[in-house]
Motif scaffolding. Structure first.
Motif, short mmCIF file in Angstrom:
data_model
loop_
_atom_site.label_atom_id
_atom_site.label_comp_id
_atom_site.label_asym_id
_atom_site.label_seq_id
_atom_site.Cartn_x
_atom_site.Cartn_y
_atom_site.Cartn_z
N TYR A 167 0.82 -1.21 0.00
CA TYR A 167 0.00 0.00 0.00
C TYR A 167 0.86 1.27 0.00
O TYR A 167 0.40 2.34 0.39
CB TYR A 167 -1.01 -0.06 1.16
CG TYR A 167 -1.89 -1.29 1.03
CD1 TYR A 167 -2.87 -1.37 0.05
CD2 TYR A 167 -1.67 -2.43 1.82
CE1 TYR A 167 -3.64 -2.50 -0.13
CE2 TYR A 167 -2.43 -3.58 1.66
CZ TYR A 167 -3.41 -3.61 0.68
OH TYR A 167 -4.17 -4.74 0.49
N ASP A 191 4.35 3.53 7.16
CA ASP A 191 4.61 3.80 5.74
C ASP A 191 4.03 5.16 5.37
O ASP A 191 3.20 5.70 6.10
CB ASP A 191 4.00 2.69 4.86
CG ASP A 191 2.47 2.63 4.97
OD1 ASP A 191 1.81 3.58 4.51
OD2 ASP A 191 1.95 1.64 5.52
N GLY A 195 -2.59 5.16 2.81
CA GLY A 195 -3.38 5.40 4.01
C GLY A 195 -4.74 4.73 3.97
O GLY A 195 -5.09 4.07 2.98
N ILE A 196 -5.48 4.91 5.05
CA ILE A 196 -6.79 4.24 5.17
C ILE A 196 -7.84 5.30 5.50
O ILE A 196 -7.64 6.10 6.43
CB ILE A 196 -6.74 3.18 6.30
CG1 ILE A 196 -5.62 2.15 6.03
CG2 ILE A 196 -8.08 2.48 6.46
CD1 ILE A 196 -5.28 1.28 7.21
N TYR A 209 -12.09 -8.04 4.92
CA TYR A 209 -12.36 -6.63 4.67
C TYR A 209 -11.18 -5.99 3.93
O TYR A 209 -10.02 -6.13 4.32
CB TYR A 209 -12.62 -5.85 5.97
CG TYR A 209 -12.99 -4.44 5.62
CD1 TYR A 209 -14.29 -4.14 5.20
CD2 TYR A 209 -12.02 -3.43 5.58
CE1 TYR A 209 -14.61 -2.86 4.78
CE2 TYR A 209 -12.35 -2.15 5.17
CZ TYR A 209 -13.64 -1.88 4.77
OH TYR A 209 -13.94 -0.62 4.34
N ARG A 210 -11.48 -5.32 2.84
CA ARG A 210 -10.45 -4.56 2.11
C ARG A 210 -11.02 -3.20 1.76
O ARG A 210 -12.18 -3.10 1.37
CB ARG A 210 -10.10 -5.23 0.78
CG ARG A 210 -9.39 -6.53 0.94
CD ARG A 210 -10.05 -7.51 0.07
NE ARG A 210 -9.13 -8.53 -0.38
CZ ARG A 210 -9.54 -9.64 -0.95
NH1 ARG A 210 -10.82 -9.84 -1.15
NH2 ARG A 210 -8.66 -10.52 -1.35
N VAL A 211 -10.19 -2.17 1.88
CA VAL A 211 -10.67 -0.83 1.52
C VAL A 211 -10.90 -0.81 0.00
O VAL A 211 -11.93 -0.36 -0.48
CB VAL A 211 -9.64 0.24 1.92
CG1 VAL A 211 -10.09 1.61 1.43
CG2 VAL A 211 -9.44 0.24 3.44
N ASP A 212 -9.94 -1.33 -0.73
CA ASP A 212 -10.02 -1.33 -2.19
C ASP A 212 -9.77 -2.76 -2.68
O ASP A 212 -8.63 -3.21 -2.75
CB ASP A 212 -8.95 -0.36 -2.73
CG ASP A 212 -8.92 -0.31 -4.25
OD1 ASP A 212 -9.52 -1.19 -4.89
OD2 ASP A 212 -8.29 0.62 -4.78
N SER A 216 -6.11 -4.71 -3.58
CA SER A 216 -5.65 -5.82 -2.73
C SER A 216 -5.43 -7.06 -3.58
O SER A 216 -4.40 -7.74 -3.48
CB SER A 216 -6.68 -6.08 -1.63
OG SER A 216 -6.53 -7.37 -1.12
N THR A 222 -5.18 -11.63 0.21
CA THR A 222 -6.35 -12.50 0.40
C THR A 222 -7.40 -11.81 1.29
O THR A 222 -8.50 -12.31 1.43
CB THR A 222 -5.96 -13.81 1.12
OG1 THR A 222 -5.40 -13.49 2.40
CG2 THR A 222 -4.95 -14.61 0.31
N LEU A 224 -7.08 -11.59 4.40
CA LEU A 224 -7.08 -12.29 5.70
C LEU A 224 -5.86 -11.95 6.55
O LEU A 224 -5.80 -12.30 7.72
CB LEU A 224 -7.13 -13.81 5.47
CG LEU A 224 -8.40 -14.34 4.81
CD1 LEU A 224 -8.28 -15.83 4.49
CD2 LEU A 224 -9.61 -14.11 5.70
N LEU A 226 -4.42 -9.27 8.01
CA LEU A 226 -4.48 -8.53 9.27
C LEU A 226 -5.29 -9.26 10.34
O LEU A 226 -4.99 -9.13 11.53
CB LEU A 226 -5.06 -7.13 9.06
CG LEU A 226 -4.10 -6.09 8.48
CD1 LEU A 226 -4.81 -4.74 8.34
CD2 LEU A 226 -2.85 -5.94 9.33
P1 ADP Z 1 -4.99 -7.75 2.11
O1 ADP Z 1 -4.66 -9.13 1.70
O2 ADP Z 1 -6.13 -7.17 1.33
O3 ADP Z 1 -3.81 -6.85 2.19
P2 ADP Z 1 -5.15 -7.46 5.01
O4 ADP Z 1 -6.02 -8.19 5.99
O5 ADP Z 1 -3.69 -7.58 5.20
O6 ADP Z 1 -5.62 -7.94 3.59
O7 ADP Z 1 -5.54 -5.92 5.06
C1 ADP Z 1 -6.91 -5.54 4.98
C2 ADP Z 1 -7.04 -4.20 4.28
O8 ADP Z 1 -6.50 -3.16 5.10
C3 ADP Z 1 -6.28 -4.09 2.96
O9 ADP Z 1 -7.03 -4.60 1.87
C4 ADP Z 1 -6.09 -2.57 2.85
O10 ADP Z 1 -7.24 -1.97 2.34
C5 ADP Z 1 -5.91 -2.14 4.31
N1 ADP Z 1 -4.48 -2.02 4.69
C6 ADP Z 1 -3.72 -2.91 5.34
N2 ADP Z 1 -2.47 -2.44 5.55
C7 ADP Z 1 -2.44 -1.21 4.99
C8 ADP Z 1 -1.43 -0.18 4.88
N3 ADP Z 1 -0.20 -0.34 5.38
N4 ADP Z 1 -1.77 0.97 4.24
C9 ADP Z 1 -3.01 1.15 3.75
N5 ADP Z 1 -3.99 0.23 3.83
C10 ADP Z 1 -3.73 -0.94 4.44
#
Ligand code: ADP
Length: 265
Positions: A167, A191, A195-196, A209-212, A216, A222, A224, A226
């Motif tokens: 990201y 980083d 951002g989120i 859950y993914r923002v975009d 992702s 995946t 999963l 976080l």
């Molecule tokens: P993914 O496999 O989609 O990265 P995660 O569970 O690791 O799944 O993260 C979930 C979501 O959180 C990501 O899809 C992204 O939208 C957001 N995210 C995680 N880490 C970051 C980061 N360092 N900067 C911005 N967004 C992040």
């Protein structure tokens, strides 16, 4: 006296009162909803790559693609999509084992700064490809020991740095910082990437859950990572938090006790 109840209770039965049994099913409903959402998510996540593998395999089997370049291109897609299915199944199995408490921790006293360096080294290629700068805690610093499970905690470090890479913008900066108090160890991965958004920040630890979604998936996520990280941190009796400003970057902070057995419960 209710005549119609006589067969059940005998003659002369008299209603003295009614016993009402109320079950609160809100919680049961909620769990059912979570379970069915989860199955829908898993099915959807698997369907997309499986459809792609099937489609490209069918095309190749039909012998309609004659030039080698296109055949190889299709084969690469099939390989990448199978790889995604593999990763998804791996993450799902791991999540299910953690949630069943089926992961015994192998606690050892470890120099965490060393562990951060060896873990980050496995991501060197991705860092170089994006032209990123990764700043790690100084190896010359005094050795800092923490009781933890090396494999599980290195996965926490790996997932957080991998996310920071995914990201980030091209040529961005990633910093891994550490703080040691007498009882606690703090790891912060910062980083200056995308951002989120504020309204979604509380959801990033949820499964899938993914923002975009597109971004992702494109980077092989995946959805999963976080939630696995959060579970692993909690297995270490720790906690994880995130601060982020959309368009400016994010900091994920993990805090665990330095002595695993000091904390009961
Ligand atoms: P993914 O496999 O989609 O990265 P995660 O569970 O690791 O799944 O993260 C979930 C979501 O959180 C990501 O899809 C992204 O939208 C957001 N995210 C995680 N880490 C970051 C980061 N360092 N900067 C911005 N967004 C992040």
């Amino acid at each position: 006296y209710d005549a119609h109840l006589t067969p059940y209770y005998g003659k002369g039965w008299k209603r003295r009162g009614i016993i009402v049994v109320l079950h609160n099913i809100t919680n049961i409903r909620r769990l059912e909803q979570i379970r069915s959402d989860f199955i829908a998510n898993v099915s959807h996540e698997l369907k997309t790559p499986v459809t792609s593998v099937k489609g490209f395999t069918e095309t190749l089997l039909s012998n309609e693609v004659n030039d080698e370049k296109t055949r190889n291109y299709f084969l690469q897609i099939i390989y990448d999509e199978s790889d995604r299915i593999d990763r998804l199944i791996h993450d799902l199995l791991q999540l299910s084992r953690i949630e069943k408490h089926d992961i015994p921790l192998n606690i050892k006293t470890v120099d965490v700064i060393q562990l951060i360096h060896s873990t980050a080294a496995t991501l060197q290629n991705e860092i170089e490809k994006k032209g990123l700068t990764l700043q790690l805690p100084n190896l010359d610093e005094k050795e800092m020991f923490v009781e933890l499970d090396v494999d599980r905690f290195s996965q926490v470090i790996l997932n957080l740095i991998a996310n920071a890479i995914n990201y980030s913008k091209e040529n961005g900066n990633i910093k891994v910082g550490v703080v040691f108090s007498k009882d606690e160890f703090v790891l912060a991965v910062t980083d200056d990437g995308i951002g989120i958004p504020k309204n979604t920040i509380s959801r990033v630890f949820e499964r899938f859950y993914r923002v975009d979604k597109a971004r992702s998936r494109h980077s092989g996520g995946t959805g999963l990572g976080l939630s696995i990280v959060k579970h692993l941190v909690e297995l270490h009796k720790g906690r994880i938090d995130v601060e982020s400003v959309e368009g400016e970057g994010s900091t994920f902070t993990v805090i665990i006790p330095r002595k695993h057995h000091d904390v009961s419960s």
